[in-house]
Write an enzyme that holds these catalytic residues in place. Structure first.
Site, PDB file in Angstrom:
ATOM      1  N   GLY A  69      31.524  -0.557   2.171  1.00 38.75           N
ATOM      2  CA  GLY A  69      31.660  -0.168   3.565  1.00 38.75           C
ATOM      3  C   GLY A  69      30.434  -0.582   4.360  1.00 38.75           C
ATOM      4  N   SER A 194      35.605   2.141   3.490  1.00 37.61           N
ATOM      5  CA  SER A 194      34.955   2.092   2.183  1.00 37.61           C
ATOM      6  C   SER A 194      35.833   2.800   1.161  1.00 37.61           C
ATOM      7  CB  SER A 194      33.606   2.796   2.285  1.00 37.61           C
ATOM      8  OG  SER A 194      33.016   2.908   1.015  1.00 37.61           O
ATOM      9  N   ALA A 195      36.233   2.080   0.103  1.00 41.36           N
ATOM     10  CA  ALA A 195      37.241   2.617  -0.819  1.00 41.36           C
ATOM     11  C   ALA A 195      36.765   3.840  -1.596  1.00 41.36           C
ATOM     12  CB  ALA A 195      37.684   1.515  -1.784  1.00 41.36           C
ATOM     13  N   CYS A 320      13.710  18.075   3.531  1.00 45.19           N
ATOM     14  CA  CYS A 320      13.148  18.107   2.184  1.00 45.19           C
ATOM     15  C   CYS A 320      14.057  17.389   1.187  1.00 45.19           C
ATOM     16  CB  CYS A 320      12.920  19.541   1.741  1.00 45.19           C
ATOM     17  SG  CYS A 320      14.337  20.579   2.041  1.00 45.19           S
TER      18      CYS A 320
END
Lengths: 460, 460
Positions: A69, A194-195, A320
């Site tokens: 992606g 994105s797969a 953090c």
């Protein structure tokens, strides 16, 4: 061991696994070759493209497969900007885009282009009007995600696409988080996905460029994927990506409703079970499987460790937990608390029991962290000496500055002010956020010898 | 159904398949996350990097995984050039590099850099002296493949690396074709590879940048793979790539000797079995599994179809098999015949029987094509009229111009000349190559109303 971080990467869907394994035997050859192994590979690739295009809502010849992606976004932004170079070099993005979009924008800025970041409302959504206002005669490209990856808020893509269309500017939609639920609404021009976000394999992304959109691929290219994504095609991965998107779409309507109930329940119960929590993101216009909240006086990394010990895998946008020690740009742009941040994103099939057990475990995990940090527990304290009206939190990291502030606020006379000295970047976001949550007045930031002084007036 | 095109893509090795399937269950999560699924993915990634580095002969922290060999080359060339920008903007490549290197060089040229293409000997190898002569004070980077992908010739990498080292210039070695057989010799600085060339899965490349080499990644990057290869890691693919390289290396010595016997046999027998054939590439310093020959009076695409019908999958560098209708730049740079070109690259485990059957089938396949094209059959022809001394092959594609020339050469008196009119790009290469094979004199090229006139003197 419930995994609640589908927004990072979803567990491989059984259909993806099955399709991948099946395609290993026929999908390894070069689809550009004319011999039988090449023809078989080509057939698999063509069929996967057809299936994927149907699920995305585009023509097969508008869609190419990329290696991720991220690579789809990088190529798509660069190619669309170059294709519209004559129009100008202005790029619009929202302030809460995925880092891949912001990185591409940085490169554009570094090459002399200009970039406008459209701010978002406190829900995380852009206002279509604010987005439209950013359009200029020299705007080459506009980018907007379909839904936010950290807080789940859906963006008004159709309205923004209409405004872009009216201005003759192509809109690139990063649909990574929402394709699992359905095609993207509206009249967009480019789209990326994105797969591994929908249970497909890693190593497969997709880039759609609508017919008629000016597009000039950048960098070295070859003849693969219409000259838009160089390198040998990962056909088994591509086949698995297409098969799994079809499979998840078949269950999307039912699963969406079911997961929305679970996330609604968590959104409602968390503030009841845990004191000093802010649930962020749009409560209604949001992805069904994702919710985010932040806990005052909590260190995100320690909380993630506590939850991991209890068997829950979640992520956090707190400073953090990032390698750069800066809080999530999304939470920052929304102006919400960044400390003690937890994102819960439920994979398909998450059971009600697991969601309920998370609610059982969370209060104890938060208390444990707060105890370790010596956070205030709502008991009125004895009045302190005059010098307590300045809190020195220099050198202390999030959430300590806010904890120190909370410890002494009751010592401040009503209407009086207190200064918190801090050199932690997160304090700039979290002290105002704490004031908003606590009904105190945030007066502002003043320069100090080290770091800054954040001035708060006690109003309640 | 023997597949003889391993140099395009090798069939998936059983160990790659096994490792890939095994890693699907543990390799899908984000290795940057701290929860258990992330930690497991990180362990797989780290172990694969260690194994791969050992096989390549580098440190694990010098190696990153990319999404393809092509992407490794594109990133490596751009990053090394940018890292050495202060030294200058001169790039050296050999004339026979893989197209990914030449495409990266084109982009560099387009951005104002300069590129020297080092020519090759008729064997396909660069001479180390010629390569060293190309080094300049402003040379930022030099590129040389370990072995050629079309003819199998090994390049003198160690000698060229030493010359580059002496000049303070980093050498990038594209080792895609040779990593299956062993690490690359010599003191190179950067190295690239591609897993599907050794039987690993597609979707995995590798880029090695030696410590101390100046390197500045170009384009948008993220925190993955040391900031050198953006996008979510394809961990199951990476695990399979590393496991399969170890597996093929374990059998490399024995298999290399066995396949070299088979390719030696084919190299020796083809010219005995098929008239008018040129076997190209270095007969000794070459990859053990790869050989290439060209057949006069043959159309490469038709020959590939004939061989495919007989069950053999091979590839060709002839112009008629390329989408751009230009012959292979490798054959062109070597100055050898480009028509009727066949590359045979044997996968691991190819049987002697299959190799022998190829030798049985080839002569008939070539004859069939020659008959279809009406090629000369070595019988002296009746003397033709005077006007035959110009052959008009305008509008006819390779190999017709050469066939027409061969048909009438016997009509030319000894010492006399003949002009071949042709507008086919391949004729410029193949007419001189035919003359060399036939012992006739190639006089030169002259401009003509359409295309060019190629002048040949009959000397035998």
């Amino acid at each position: 061991m419930p995994y609640f971080d589908a927004a990072s990467s979803a567990p491989l869907h059984p259909v993806a696994r099955q399709a991948l394994v099946a395609a290993l035997d026929e999908g390894w050859a070069d689809p550009a070759r004319l011999y039988r192994e090449g023809r078989r590979a080509r057939l698999l690739l063509d069929a996967a493209r057809e299936a994927m295009a149907e699920a995305v809502g585009c023509r097969a010849d508008e869609l190419v497969f990329t290696s991720s992606g991220t690579s789809a976004v990088h190529s798509g932004v660069a190619g669309a900007l170059a294709g519209r170079r004559r129009a100008g070099r202005h790029l619009i993005v929202s302030a809460v885009e995925h880092s891949s979009v912001l990185h591409a924008a940085e490169v554009h800025r570094g090459e002399g282009g200009s970039v406008t970041e459209v701010p978002v409302l406190r829900t995380g959504a852009v206002s279509p009007e604010a987005y439209a206002d950013a359009l200029r005669p020299d705007t080459a490209l506009a980018c907007l995600q379909s839904a936010n990856h950290e807080v789940g808020t859906e963006q008004p893509v159709a309205a923004v696409a209409a405004a872009c269309r009216a201005a003759g500017v192509p809109l690139l939609v990063d649909a990574a988080q929402s394709l699992v639920w359905g095609p993207v609404e509206g009249d967009w021009s480019l789209l990326t996905g994105s797969a591994h976000k929908w249970g497909g394999p890693s190593g497969v992304g997709l880039l759609v460029v609508r017919k008629g959109v000016r597009y000039a691929p950048q960098g070295p290219v070859d003849e693969r994927e219409s000259g838009r994504a160089p390198g040998f095609e990962n056909i088994p991965g591509i086949v698995a990506a297409a098969a799994s998107l079809r499979a998840v779409r078949a269950e999307a309507a039912a699963e969406s409703a079911r997961l929305r109930e679970l996330t609604d329940r968590i959104r409602a119960r968390v503030p009841e079970l845990v004191p000093d929590v802010e649930v962020v993101g749009d409560p209604v216009r949001r992805l069904p499987h994702l919710l985010t909240f932040s806990c005052l006086y909590v260190d995100g990394e320690t909380l993630l460790h506590e939850l991991d010990r209890e068997g829950f895998s979640v992520s956090s946008g707190s400073s953090c937990t990032s390698s750069t020690l800066t809080p999530s740009h999304v939470l920052k742009a929304m102006g919400v608390l960044t400390e003690g941040n937890v994102r819960v994103s439920l994979p398909l099939g998450t059971s009600e029991e697991d969601a309920d057990r998370f609610l059982e475990v969370l209060p104890g995990a938060v208390s444990t962290v707060r105890e370790k940090l010596g956070a205030p527990v709502h008991a009125p304290r004895a009045p302190a000496a005059e010098e307590a009206l300045t809190v020195d939190a220099l050198g202390r990291r999030c959430p300590i500055p806010v904890i120190e502030l909370a410890k002494v606020i009751d010592d401040v006379p009503l209407g009086g002010t207190i200064r918190v000295l801090s050199d932690d970047e997160a304090a700039r976001l979290d002290i105002p956020a704490w004031c908003a949550m606590r009904g105190q007045e945030y007066v502002g930031e003043e320069p100090a010898d080290h770091g800054s002084a954040y001035v708060v007036r006690r109003t309640s």
